[in-house]
Scaffold this motif. Structure first.
Motif, mmCIF file in Angstrom:
data_model
loop_
_atom_site.group_PDB
_atom_site.id
_atom_site.type_symbol
_atom_site.label_atom_id
_atom_site.label_comp_id
_atom_site.label_asym_id
_atom_site.label_seq_id
_atom_site.Cartn_x
_atom_site.Cartn_y
_atom_site.Cartn_z
ATOM 1 N N ASP A 257 0.804 -1.228 0.000
ATOM 2 C CA ASP A 257 0.000 0.000 0.000
ATOM 3 C C ASP A 257 0.833 1.273 0.000
ATOM 4 O O ASP A 257 0.264 2.373 -0.015
ATOM 5 N N GLY A 258 2.154 1.149 0.021
ATOM 6 C CA GLY A 258 3.000 2.334 0.058
ATOM 7 C C GLY A 258 2.876 3.064 1.385
ATOM 8 O O GLY A 258 2.293 2.554 2.354
ATOM 9 N N TRP A 259 3.444 4.265 1.429
ATOM 10 C CA TRP A 259 3.311 5.101 2.630
ATOM 11 C C TRP A 259 2.008 5.888 2.477
ATOM 12 O O TRP A 259 2.001 7.072 2.171
ATOM 13 N N SER A 260 0.901 5.198 2.710
ATOM 14 C CA SER A 260 -0.424 5.733 2.395
ATOM 15 C C SER A 260 -1.320 5.733 3.636
ATOM 16 O O SER A 260 -0.984 5.144 4.670
ATOM 17 N N PRO A 261 -2.479 6.392 3.540
ATOM 18 C CA PRO A 261 -3.441 6.338 4.643
ATOM 19 C C PRO A 261 -3.837 4.907 5.000
ATOM 20 O O PRO A 261 -4.075 4.598 6.178
ATOM 21 N N ALA A 262 -3.918 4.033 3.994
ATOM 22 C CA ALA A 262 -4.279 2.638 4.271
ATOM 23 C C ALA A 262 -3.224 1.974 5.142
ATOM 24 O O ALA A 262 -3.544 1.216 6.065
ATOM 25 N N THR A 263 -1.960 2.252 4.863
ATOM 26 C CA THR A 263 -0.872 1.693 5.671
ATOM 27 C C THR A 263 -0.923 2.243 7.091
ATOM 28 O O THR A 263 -0.735 1.509 8.067
ATOM 29 N N GLY B 9 0.336 11.373 9.322
ATOM 30 C CA GLY B 9 0.115 9.958 9.060
ATOM 31 C C GLY B 9 1.340 9.229 8.542
ATOM 32 O O GLY B 9 2.445 9.342 9.089
ATOM 33 N N ALA B 10 1.153 8.495 7.457
ATOM 34 C CA ALA B 10 2.215 7.649 6.918
ATOM 35 C C ALA B 10 3.406 8.456 6.410
ATOM 36 O O ALA B 10 4.523 7.936 6.341
#
Length: 228
Positions: free
Chosen positions: A19-25, A47-48
């Motif tokens: 998911d990369g350095w993303s909100p999901a992560t 965040g991320a």
């Protein structure tokens, strides 16, 4: 007690390749670390993105730890630089996290953060090698090494050679290129004719001073409000 940001970072790393350095992560990291969302947001307001920055800082710290165990006294100075840059890459256990971070910091909104991180890494390398520059060389050394380091990281991300041998050869070539520039600069200083020709630019450069020991806010990507 584990630092909350370290807990979040450790929980995030398994998710970054997907998911990369993303909100999901970041959301997954909160869940896996069993941390209260309000605490997570307090330590990582962005965040991320803040976790990606923390991951880079962790790599810098590991590099310095590894360097403390090295004996570089018998190496030429250019080889010392190459060795420390190599150590910085060798301490990385999650290449995909770096790849995702490179993508993140290539975005215009986060490019200043990326520039600041690279500059900070190069500053740590030069300080560890005992740099005592007080003039414009303080800046040119870090800027030049920043170019070498950034290019080497990009090459390393695509390197599939055994033991990253191709990357280390690439690194050596880039440092050799820099040393050629330094030789030209030395020739200019030694030549009376060229010294007179560059007298004005050299005077301007001579007015540039390194930042104070305990004030390093002038890294790329930083801005400090004027003091009253």
């Amino acid at each position: 007690m584990t630092d909350p940001k370290d807990r979040l970072l450790d929980a995030a790393l398994p998710h970054v390749p997907f998911d990369g350095w993303s909100p999901a992560t970041f959301k997954a990291a909160i869940k896996d670390s069993e941390m209260e969302p309000v605490v997570a947001r307090a330590v990582c307001p962005r965040g991320a993105v803040d976790l990606a920055i923390a991951y880079h800082h962790r790599g810098d710290a590991l590099m310095l730890q590894a360097l403390a165990k090295e004996d570089l006294s018998d190496l030429r100075f250019r080889d010392r630089i190459a060795r420390v840059v190599r150590l910085r890459l060798e301490v990385i256990e999650n290449k995909e996290a770096v790849r995702r971070g490179t993508t993140l910091f290539a975005l215009p909104i986060y490019a200043p953060d990326g520039a600041k991180l690279v500059w900070g890494t190069c500053d740590k390398i030069w300080n560890a090698l005992g740099d005592t520059s007080k003039d414009y060389n303080w800046y040119t050394k870090r800027a030049t090494l920043g170019g070498v380091y950034s290019a080497t990281v990009l090459f390393w991300l695509g390197d599939n050679s055994d033991g990253n041998a191709a990357t280390w050869d690439f690194l050596d070539r880039r440092i050799d290129n820099v040393m050629q520039i330094e030789k030209v600069k030395a020739q200019v200083r030694k030549s009376p004719t060229l010294s007179r020709l560059f007298a004005a630019p050299n005077w301007v450069l001579g007015q540039i001073k390194a930042p104070a020991q305990f004030r390093r806010e002038d890294f790329p990507g930083s801005w400090t409000a004027p003091r009253d």
